[in-house]
Write a protein that holds these residues in place. Structure first.
Motif, PDB file in Angstrom:
ATOM      1  N   LYS A  98      11.265 -33.124  56.078  1.00 28.15           N
ATOM      2  CA  LYS A  98      10.016 -32.421  56.385  1.00 28.15           C
ATOM      3  C   LYS A  98       9.593 -32.594  57.836  1.00 28.15           C
ATOM      4  O   LYS A  98       9.057 -31.672  58.436  1.00 28.15           O
ATOM      5  CB  LYS A  98       8.899 -32.927  55.472  1.00 28.15           C
ATOM      6  CG  LYS A  98       9.136 -32.639  54.016  1.00 28.15           C
ATOM      7  CD  LYS A  98       8.040 -33.228  53.170  1.00 28.15           C
ATOM      8  CE  LYS A  98       8.320 -33.013  51.694  1.00 28.15           C
ATOM      9  NZ  LYS A  98       7.345 -33.674  50.856  1.00 28.15           N
ATOM     10  N   ASP A  99       9.780 -33.781  58.388  1.00 28.70           N
ATOM     11  CA  ASP A  99       9.333 -34.062  59.753  1.00 28.70           C
ATOM     12  C   ASP A  99      10.365 -33.573  60.761  1.00 28.70           C
ATOM     13  O   ASP A  99      11.546 -33.925  60.674  1.00 28.70           O
ATOM     14  CB  ASP A  99       9.110 -35.558  59.957  1.00 28.70           C
ATOM     15  CG  ASP A  99       7.959 -36.095  59.143  1.00 28.70           C
ATOM     16  OD1 ASP A  99       7.276 -35.306  58.477  1.00 28.70           O
ATOM     17  OD2 ASP A  99       7.744 -37.315  59.180  1.00 28.70           O
TER      18      ASP A  99
ATOM     19  N   ASN B 282      13.372 -37.427  55.724  1.00 29.74           N
ATOM     20  CA  ASN B 282      12.647 -36.836  54.593  1.00 29.74           C
ATOM     21  C   ASN B 282      12.811 -35.314  54.521  1.00 29.74           C
ATOM     22  O   ASN B 282      12.363 -34.686  53.570  1.00 29.74           O
ATOM     23  CB  ASN B 282      11.160 -37.203  54.645  1.00 29.74           C
ATOM     24  CG  ASN B 282      10.450 -36.651  55.861  1.00 29.74           C
ATOM     25  OD1 ASN B 282      10.993 -35.851  56.625  1.00 29.74           O
ATOM     26  ND2 ASN B 282       9.237 -37.103  56.067  1.00 29.74           N
TER      27      ASN B 282
ATOM     28  N   ARG C  63       5.551 -30.808  59.953  1.00 28.18           N
ATOM     29  CA  ARG C  63       5.714 -31.553  58.703  1.00 28.18           C
ATOM     30  C   ARG C  63       5.358 -30.594  57.575  1.00 28.18           C
ATOM     31  O   ARG C  63       4.195 -30.323  57.330  1.00 28.18           O
ATOM     32  CB  ARG C  63       4.825 -32.775  58.660  1.00 28.18           C
ATOM     33  CG  ARG C  63       4.973 -33.519  57.354  1.00 28.18           C
ATOM     34  CD  ARG C  63       4.196 -34.799  57.326  1.00 28.18           C
ATOM     35  NE  ARG C  63       4.994 -35.737  56.576  1.00 28.18           N
ATOM     36  CZ  ARG C  63       4.882 -37.030  56.656  1.00 28.18           C
ATOM     37  NH1 ARG C  63       4.028 -37.573  57.474  1.00 28.18           N
ATOM     38  NH2 ARG C  63       5.648 -37.808  55.929  1.00 28.18           N
ATOM     39  N   GLY C  64       6.390 -30.082  56.934  1.00 28.82           N
ATOM     40  CA  GLY C  64       6.157 -29.080  55.895  1.00 28.82           C
ATOM     41  C   GLY C  64       5.520 -27.843  56.496  1.00 28.82           C
ATOM     42  O   GLY C  64       6.034 -27.253  57.431  1.00 28.82           O
ATOM     43  N   LYS C  65       4.353 -27.469  55.979  1.00 29.43           N
ATOM     44  CA  LYS C  65       3.641 -26.292  56.496  1.00 29.43           C
ATOM     45  C   LYS C  65       2.772 -26.622  57.701  1.00 29.43           C
ATOM     46  O   LYS C  65       2.353 -25.729  58.431  1.00 29.43           O
ATOM     47  CB  LYS C  65       2.778 -25.683  55.395  1.00 29.43           C
ATOM     48  CG  LYS C  65       3.595 -25.068  54.285  1.00 29.43           C
ATOM     49  CD  LYS C  65       2.711 -24.436  53.242  1.00 29.43           C
ATOM     50  CE  LYS C  65       3.555 -23.826  52.137  1.00 29.43           C
ATOM     51  NZ  LYS C  65       2.730 -23.171  51.128  1.00 29.43           N
TER      52      LYS C  65
END
Length: 182
Positions: free
Chosen positions: A54-55, A52, A68-70
């Motif tokens: 993000k992770d 994804n 994960r993202g921010k």
């Protein structure tokens, strides 16, 4: 006199049986207790990416970081010999507690789904099975697999690069349980 001798021998026999039974219980309990680890295995160390984008995981010798993202979570692996001073499962989730970002970990002695896992738990957790991690090679690539729960469900795979993670995002390997995936 003969009756006393029979009672005495019976008493000795029952005592010997009791001692033997208690010793075998202790040996069985000791051999089934998983062994804790003080550092993460070398093969698992480094950066890991999900499809994804993000992770991300970073696993060092004693550092565990998840992003994960921010959102970012960083924790440190500690040995269980410190639980006398800081008991596991105690409510010390305040930011002032030294154990707020502590982890402890076990190597599994048995294979689950044909695979050996490492169970990583938060020091302050009062209950739960933790998150399980496994390092393996599939199709010539290094893969970090994660699972959770008593049945080791919801397997996710992480790769050394985002490109590999994207390429194998729908890949399902044998011996993993993909039910209850998030």
């Amino acid at each position: 006199m003969k009756l006393k001798k029979i009672f005495f021998l019976t008493f000795l026999f029952l005592t010997a049986i009791f001692i033997w039974n208690e010793n075998s219980n202790l040996i069985t309990k000791a051999s089934t207790k998983p062994s804790s680890i003080g550092t993460f295995p070398k093969a698992m160390r480094g950066h890991w990416y999900a499809s994804n984008g993000k992770d991300k995981y970073y696993i060092g010798k004693k550092i565990f970081e998840y992003k994960r993202g921010k959102y970012s979570y960083k924790a440190y692996l500690h040995n269980l010999n410190q639980q006398k001073q800081y008991p596991i499962g105690s409510d010390s989730s305040s930011k002032k507690s030294p154990t707020v970002n502590w982890l402890y970990s076990y190597k599994s002695k048995v294979k689950v789904h044909g695979i050996k896992w490492i169970d990583v738990l938060v020091w302050n957790a009062g209950a739960g099975d933790g998150t399980f991690y496994n390092f393996s090679k599939h199709n010539g690539h290094q893969v970090l697999s994660t699972a959770y729960g008593a049945g080791l469900w919801g397997t996710g795979h992480y790769y050394r690069s985002f490109e590999l993670a994207k390429q194998f995002m729908h890949k399902r390997y044998p011996h993993y349980d993909y039910t209850h995936q998030t």
